[in-house]
Each structure stands twice: as structure tokens, then as C-alpha cells.
Design a protein around this motif. Structure first.
Motif, PDB file in Angstrom:
ATOM      1  N   ASN A  17      54.711  41.166  43.753  1.00  0.00           N
ATOM      2  CA  ASN A  17      54.352  40.933  42.298  1.00  0.00           C
ATOM      3  C   ASN A  17      53.327  39.614  42.217  1.00  0.00           C
ATOM      4  O   ASN A  17      52.512  39.524  41.576  1.00  0.00           O
ATOM      5  CB  ASN A  17      55.562  40.310  41.628  1.00  0.00           C
ATOM      6  N   LEU A  20      49.980  41.453  42.960  1.00  0.00           N
ATOM      7  CA  LEU A  20      49.439  42.135  41.474  1.00  0.00           C
ATOM      8  C   LEU A  20      49.138  41.016  40.503  1.00  0.00           C
ATOM      9  O   LEU A  20      48.258  41.374  39.759  1.00  0.00           O
ATOM     10  CB  LEU A  20      50.557  43.070  40.785  1.00  0.00           C
ATOM     11  N   ASP A  21      49.535  39.998  40.590  1.00  0.00           N
ATOM     12  CA  ASP A  21      48.946  38.753  39.610  1.00  0.00           C
ATOM     13  C   ASP A  21      47.729  38.632  40.096  1.00  0.00           C
ATOM     14  O   ASP A  21      46.742  38.558  39.131  1.00  0.00           O
ATOM     15  CB  ASP A  21      49.984  37.454  39.889  1.00  0.00           C
ATOM     16  N   LYS A  22      47.245  38.524  41.290  1.00  0.00           N
ATOM     17  CA  LYS A  22      45.912  38.161  41.747  1.00  0.00           C
ATOM     18  C   LYS A  22      45.045  39.297  41.309  1.00  0.00           C
ATOM     19  O   LYS A  22      43.841  39.443  41.016  1.00  0.00           O
ATOM     20  CB  LYS A  22      45.903  37.851  43.359  1.00  0.00           C
ATOM     21  N   PHE A  23      45.700  40.800  41.596  1.00  0.00           N
ATOM     22  CA  PHE A  23      45.033  41.970  41.158  1.00  0.00           C
ATOM     23  C   PHE A  23      44.342  41.827  39.583  1.00  0.00           C
ATOM     24  O   PHE A  23      43.129  41.962  39.388  1.00  0.00           O
ATOM     25  CB  PHE A  23      45.572  43.157  41.188  1.00  0.00           C
ATOM     26  N   LYS A  24      45.281  41.420  38.747  1.00  0.00           N
ATOM     27  CA  LYS A  24      44.972  41.105  37.325  1.00  0.00           C
ATOM     28  C   LYS A  24      43.875  40.166  37.068  1.00  0.00           C
ATOM     29  O   LYS A  24      42.991  40.042  36.528  1.00  0.00           O
ATOM     30  CB  LYS A  24      46.174  41.013  36.657  1.00  0.00           C
ATOM     31  N   GLU A  25      44.380  38.903  37.812  1.00  0.00           N
ATOM     32  CA  GLU A  25      43.377  37.576  37.682  1.00  0.00           C
ATOM     33  C   GLU A  25      42.142  38.138  38.352  1.00  0.00           C
ATOM     34  O   GLU A  25      41.081  37.487  37.719  1.00  0.00           O
ATOM     35  CB  GLU A  25      43.868  36.575  38.566  1.00  0.00           C
ATOM     36  N   LYS A  27      40.604  40.935  37.957  1.00  0.00           N
ATOM     37  CA  LYS A  27      39.747  41.876  37.209  1.00  0.00           C
ATOM     38  C   LYS A  27      39.376  42.953  38.040  1.00  0.00           C
ATOM     39  O   LYS A  27      38.354  43.585  37.604  1.00  0.00           O
ATOM     40  CB  LYS A  27      38.894  41.249  36.147  1.00  0.00           C
ATOM     41  N   ASP A  29      39.163  46.895  39.613  1.00  0.00           N
ATOM     42  CA  ASP A  29      39.252  47.966  38.973  1.00  0.00           C
ATOM     43  C   ASP A  29      40.371  49.059  39.814  1.00  0.00           C
ATOM     44  O   ASP A  29      40.904  49.911  39.069  1.00  0.00           O
ATOM     45  CB  ASP A  29      37.874  48.815  39.288  1.00  0.00           C
ATOM     46  N   PHE A  62      51.271  51.273  38.006  1.00  0.00           N
ATOM     47  CA  PHE A  62      49.852  51.358  38.629  1.00  0.00           C
ATOM     48  C   PHE A  62      49.272  52.700  38.973  1.00  0.00           C
ATOM     49  O   PHE A  62      48.146  52.508  39.753  1.00  0.00           O
ATOM     50  CB  PHE A  62      49.591  50.104  39.575  1.00  0.00           C
ATOM     51  N   ARG A  65      45.533  53.731  39.325  1.00  0.00           N
ATOM     52  CA  ARG A  65      44.696  52.593  39.934  1.00  0.00           C
ATOM     53  C   ARG A  65      44.914  52.399  41.316  1.00  0.00           C
ATOM     54  O   ARG A  65      44.132  51.544  41.934  1.00  0.00           O
ATOM     55  CB  ARG A  65      44.924  51.027  39.305  1.00  0.00           C
TER      56      ARG A  65
END
Length: 181
Positions: A17, A20-25, A27, A29, A62, A65
Motif C-alpha cells: 500500500n 502504491l501510494d507512491k505510484f499514484k503520487e 503519476k 503509467d 491494478f 497497469r
């Protein structure tokens, strides 16, 4: 295109988690997982919030992705519950006129390199130790482990954007970086 790399989740919901927070931050692909998705392995301690079933649910959200390869702790039954393929020993991505050779590191590694062209990039996990270097005109990268770092390293992931690979800790601080010439 921005790529997010992680390795050696080893079934930890907590560290997955955070990654994945860093993946979203970031941005990014796509998420590249360099093996050892669900299980901690006989040589490793149980990671924080070890829950392979919940890791399956999270990763499956996910699916569109993720690009993944098999780690030494991954098995065919894991691929039966994950909604994306994980059983390939390696994968290749073409990125800005470079081949990224993706593997876990237990078969192909610095002592058993695949045949790569000058300027190609060899990216692996397995050792849980972050690394960036250029050797014999091949870039060698290990983003470390998000869950079980070794040798007093931080929990780390990698980001590839605009021909620069950065290894960052889960707080977002850059620890290592290399640019492809």
C-alpha cells in the motif's frame, strides 16, 4: 512514459500500500513488478502485515497497469489467483530506443547476464539491495525491496522517466540515480 518499479513485495499489505501510494503520487503509467509477489520465502522473516490474500486483491485491482516477472518465491498457483501473468523468467520493454531487460535476478543476474546490446538496461530484484551502475556499456539497476531491504538500506522503489532512473525510498527521497546516455 513514466514507469514505476518495485520488487520483493513478499506478501506485505503494509508495504504494498505504501508503494502504491507512491505510484499514484508519481503519476506513473505502468507498474513493473520484478518478482516475489505473495510469499515471504523460507529465508526471510514474516513481513509487516503479511497477508497474501489481501495482496492478491490489491494487485488485481491494478491488473491493466502491471507488467511482472517471476521471482524465486513465486509459483504457478500464484498466477492462478493473480489476474496478470507472472511466470515469465524475464520480459523486455522497448523504451526510448533502449531495451529494458526485466528479471528477478535468481536466474539472470550480474554473474549470468543475458546477451544485451550496448546501451541496454538490465533491471532485476532478488538481492533486496538498491543498485545503479554502468558496466561494459550496459546499465545495471536494482530498485531494492519495498518490503525487506537488506544491508541497512531503506524500503525502496524505482522510477524511470525521460531516460533517468531514480531509486527512491517510500518517503519519496532519491537515494540513487542514473541517466542513460
Amino acid at each position: 512514459m513514466k514507469l514505476f518499479f518495485m520488487s520483493d513485495i513478499h506478501g506485505s499489505v503494509y508495504y504494498l500500500n505504501k508503494a502504491l501510494d507512491k505510484f499514484k503520487e508519481e503519476k506513473a503509467d505502468y507498474i513493473i513488478i520484478l518478482g516475489d509477489h505473495l510469499y515471504h520465502g523460507a529465508r526471510n522473516p514474516l513481513p509487516k502485515e503479511y497477508n497474501p490474500k489481501q495482496v492478491i486483491e490489491i494487485l488485481n485491482s491494478f491488473t491493466d497497469r502491471i507488467i511482472a516477472v517471476r521471482g524465486n518465491c513465486d509459483s504457478e498457483v500464484d498466477e492462478m489467483v493473480l489476474n496478470f501473468p507472472i511466470m515469465a523468467t524475464y520480459s523486455n520493454i522497448l523504451y526510448n530506443n533502449k531495451r529494458l531487460f526485466l528479471t528477478h535476478g535468481h536466474i539472470y543476474n550480474e554473474n549470468n547476464m543475458p546477451k544485451l546490446a550496448n546501451g541496454d538496461v538490465f533491471i532485476y530484484g532478488h538481492t533486496h539491495i538498491p543498485k545503479v551502475e554502468k558496466m561494459d556499456n550496459i546499465y545495471i539497476i536494482n530498485p531494492g525491496s519495498i518490503t525487506l531491504p537488506k544491508k541497512n538500506n531503506s524500503h525502496t522503489y524505482g522510477i524511470l522517466e525521460r531516460n533517468t532512473f531514480k531509486i527512491k525510498d517510500l518517503e519519496g527521497n532519491t537515494h540513487k540515480e542514473i541517466s542513460f546516455g
